[in-house]
Design an enzyme around this catalytic site. Structure first.
Site, short mmCIF file in Angstrom:
data_model
loop_
_atom_site.label_atom_id
_atom_site.label_comp_id
_atom_site.label_asym_id
_atom_site.label_seq_id
_atom_site.Cartn_x
_atom_site.Cartn_y
_atom_site.Cartn_z
N ASP A 1 0.88 -1.16 0.00
CA ASP A 1 0.00 0.00 0.00
C ASP A 1 0.92 1.22 0.00
O ASP A 1 1.59 1.50 0.99
CB ASP A 1 -0.89 -0.02 1.25
CG ASP A 1 -1.72 1.25 1.41
OD1 ASP A 1 -1.68 2.11 0.51
OD2 ASP A 1 -2.41 1.38 2.45
N LYS B 1 2.48 11.22 -3.33
CA LYS B 1 1.43 10.52 -4.08
C LYS B 1 0.49 11.50 -4.79
O LYS B 1 -0.04 11.21 -5.86
CB LYS B 1 0.63 9.64 -3.12
CG LYS B 1 -0.37 8.71 -3.79
CD LYS B 1 -0.97 7.79 -2.75
CE LYS B 1 -1.99 6.85 -3.33
NZ LYS B 1 -2.49 5.92 -2.29
N GLU C 1 -7.36 0.39 -4.56
CA GLU C 1 -7.38 0.29 -3.10
C GLU C 1 -8.71 -0.28 -2.57
O GLU C 1 -8.69 -1.18 -1.72
CB GLU C 1 -7.07 1.66 -2.48
CG GLU C 1 -5.59 1.99 -2.63
CD GLU C 1 -5.26 3.47 -2.46
OE1 GLU C 1 -6.13 4.23 -1.98
OE2 GLU C 1 -4.13 3.85 -2.80
N ASP D 1 -13.09 5.30 2.75
CA ASP D 1 -11.66 5.41 3.06
C ASP D 1 -11.31 6.83 3.50
O ASP D 1 -11.23 7.74 2.68
CB ASP D 1 -10.84 5.00 1.83
CG ASP D 1 -9.33 5.07 2.06
OD1 ASP D 1 -8.88 5.61 3.10
OD2 ASP D 1 -8.58 4.60 1.18
MG MG Z 1 -4.79 4.90 2.33
#
Ligand code: MG
Ligand code: ADP
Length: 617
Positions: free
Chosen positions: A23, A87, A187, A211
């Site tokens: 991840d 990211k 994800e 999330d």
């Molecule tokens: Mg995350």
């Protein structure tokens, strides 16, 4: 031959190489594997027990990088050389980031607004790919240290909304870190897999994945059928997360204090945020937080915290509402809700989600590890350790080769589950043809000129034989990573040629969609064109064989037969020129009907002559 590895430290035999799940998060990253004995996914922990590595890269004055907690410590002292949230920059141009550059304490380069972003550290420039690769290198090193074995293969997760460029950038970062990225997965898909949702092939479910991370919020609505995860809708806020809760707490404390000037003098902004985060985490299991910092007493109770973050939680629920509307679903149509991200540990968040979806969400696994755990499950499937489990990806577009007349001959239809394999036999069109060119195309249209050419390969060295005699088998194999391998083999001689193609490369979701749409709008005319092309090809072949026959065996035919045949050939040529499918078919049939009787007669004579003095065994 399968290789068997032996782990020198533990003496255990490893049948297969470990493929890790990663991840690569905005604020934290981590690695997980499926435990070879318990068969359960688990996050890799160092001796200290921590699995999370802060996604932060610090460069010292000599340009040497450090990653993780050590880098995090430099955030305050050396902000210009400490890179976080990389990211957010993946696959982005300066223009994409727009006025959000203000959020970055380090320097972003904007030489050209359309070019990809770079980060400047002293006199060096780094792409987000390079920076992410530093994080991945650290994760690889950690994994190797913990597992005591080399780690070279990984599955990496990305947000469902990542576009092709962002996914490719992530893949490239992996490669740069020395990792073979077998698969990039979404994800929310990973989180569902971690909970075993969609693992049974016959399962059909609609899942909401909520999330809430450090700096971002994502809601994804997934639909699973036959082991295929489809993203029905995504929504979210790329600037909403746990960090905002910390800011709210910090501001609250500052406002509470009688002299804000004195407050600012005694406590640095970064410092107050760290303490605020601590308070937030503490309040996830206690009801009152108290601390004293540089003579200032800081206090926060759960009730106050809940009212501070309520507007923030409301914003996430509006996103959920939007995502459901986009997917055309009611809350009651959601079968399962999955919580992801460290911020879903906040009790008020859990309660709000449960009330909104009227369902108890999954929170049994660590919310900040669940994505990596799911990536490990996927990695395990790819490693072939779990053959009962589904395979997740499908080919978005059909794959095939060009055949006579520019027609698309599909070998693997769209929506085929991968890995998959398909083969078909072809032959030569001309006598003595020693090479065959194979053009590989992707798309739904009947004519290859409307599809997308992926590759071309030539099979050479076919021994000269009459047309139609060589047997060339063309095999398409798509591996789990979506790489297509095309092999051409002449079956009599065994000569072989193959090529690797990456069908997905460079196609955005929109382009795939457009290609599908085009095929629908043009379906009718495509079918007609295909029929005409097929008839034409058949007609030409008929003319060719007949003319060849005439020139070879003229002496056995009577004048009438020759005349009639020639007139039918002329008629067929005219029909082909006129592109009249029905006329072509009629003329081909007529030509066939005239020539068949004498062809049989001639063949009999020829055969008798050829066999004179010979015996058939
Ligand atoms: Mg995350
Ligand atoms: P990302 O996916 O964006 O990298 P994470 O899923 O790791 O983020 O979540 C990080 C966020 O979770 C941080 O804001 C952190 O403060 C928050 N967090 C972690 N543990 C807790 C906790 N026990 N209570 C509340 N928030 C927490």
């Amino acid at each position: 031959m399968a290789k068997v590895g032996i782990n020198l430290t533990t003496g255990s035999i490893q049948q297969k190489e470990t493929i890790v799940g990663i991840d690569l998060g905005t604020t934290h990253s981590l690695v997980a594997i499926v435990h070879p004995e318990t068969r359960k996914p688990m996050a890799l922990r160092e001796i200290d027990g921590f699995s999370l590595v802060p996604s932060i890269v610090h460069f010292d004055e000599y340009g040497n990088p450090t990653v993780g907690n050590l880098a995090k410590e430099k955030l305050i002292a050396a902000p210009h050389r400490t890179i976080y949230s990389v990211k957010r920059l993946m696959g982005k141009s300066y223009k994409d980031i727009g006025n959000h550059t203000i959020d970055f304490a380090y320097r972003l380069i904007d030489d050209n607004t359309d070019s990809l972003i770079k980060v400047q550290v002293d006199d060096r420039f780094f792409t987000p790919i390079e920076l992410s690769s530093e994080i991945l290198k650290e994760l690889k090193k950690r994994a190797e240290h913990i597992l005591k074995t080399p780690v070279t293969k990984a599955v990496i997760t990305v947000p469902a909304y990542f576009n092709d460029a962002q996914r490719q950038a992530t893949r490239d970062a992996g490669k740069l870190a020395g990792l073979d990225v077998l698969r990039i997965i979404n994800e929310p898909t990973a989180a569902s897999l971690a909970y075993g949702l969609g693992v049974k092939p016959e399962e059909e479910k609609t899942i909401a994945v909520y999330d809430l991370g450090g700096g971002t919020f994502d809601i994804s609505i997934l639909h699973i059928t036959n082991g295929i995860f489809e993203v029905l809708a995504t929504h979210g806020d790329t600037y909403l997360g746990g960090d905002d809760m910390d800011s709210l707490i910090a501001t609250y404390w500052r406002n509470q204090f009688s002299s804000q000037k004195e407050f600012d003098e005694k406590i640095a902004a970064q410092e107050i945020r760290l303490i605020a985060e601590k308070a937030k985490k503490y309040l996830s299991i206690h009801s009152t937080f108290e601390a004293n910092l540089n003579g200032i007493s800081l206090r926060l109770d759960l009730e106050t915290f809940n009212s501070l973050v309520a507007p923030l939680i409301d914003r996430t629920l509006s996103s959920c509402k939007q995502a459901l509307a986009d997917a055309g679903l009611k809350t009651t149509e959601i079968d399962e809700v999955v919580l992801v991200g460290g911020s879903t540990r906040v009790p008020a968040v859990k309660t709000a989600v449960e009330q909104y979806f009227e369902k108890k969400p999954h929170d049994e696994l660590n919310p900040d590890e669940v994505v990596a755990l799911g990536a490990a499950v996927q990695a395990d499937i790819l490693a072939g350790n779990n053959t009962d489990m589904l395979l997740l990806d499908v080919t978005p577009l059909s794959l095939g080769i060009e055949t006579m007349g520019g027609l698309m001959d599909v070998l693997i239809p769209r929506n085929s589950k991968i890995p998959t394999k398909a083969g078909r036999q072809y032959t030569t069109q001309k006598d003595g043809q020693t090479g065959i060119r194979i053009s590989v195309f992707q798309g739904e249209r009947d004519l290859v000129e409307n599809n997308r050419k992926l590759a071309e390969l030539t099979l050479k060295g076919i021994p000269a034989m009459p047309a139609g005699l060589p047997k060339v088998e063309i095999t398409f194999l798509i591996d789990a990573d979506g790489i297509l391998k095309v092999t051409a083999k002449e079956l009599r001689t065994g000569i072989e040629q193959s090529i690797d193609v990456r069908p997905q490369y460079g196609l955005t979701d929109e382009e795939v969609e457009q290609m599908l749409l085009d095929s629908l709008t043009n379906a009718q005319s495509d079918i007609q064109l295909r029929a005409l092309t097929e008839a034409t090809t058949e007609g030409y072949q008929m003319i060719e064989t007949t003319e060849r026959f005439l020139s070879k065996h003229r002496q056995y035919l009577i004048e009438d037969e020759i005349k009639q045949t020639e007139s039918y050939i002329a008629e067929l040529k005219k029909a082909i020129e006129a592109k009249n499918k029905d006329a072509i078919q009629k003329a081909t049939e007529a030509l066939n009907d005239t020539s068949r009787p004498y062809a049989e007669r001639v063949m009999d004579v020829a055969l008798k002559e050829a066999m004179k003095g010979k015996k058939i065994i």
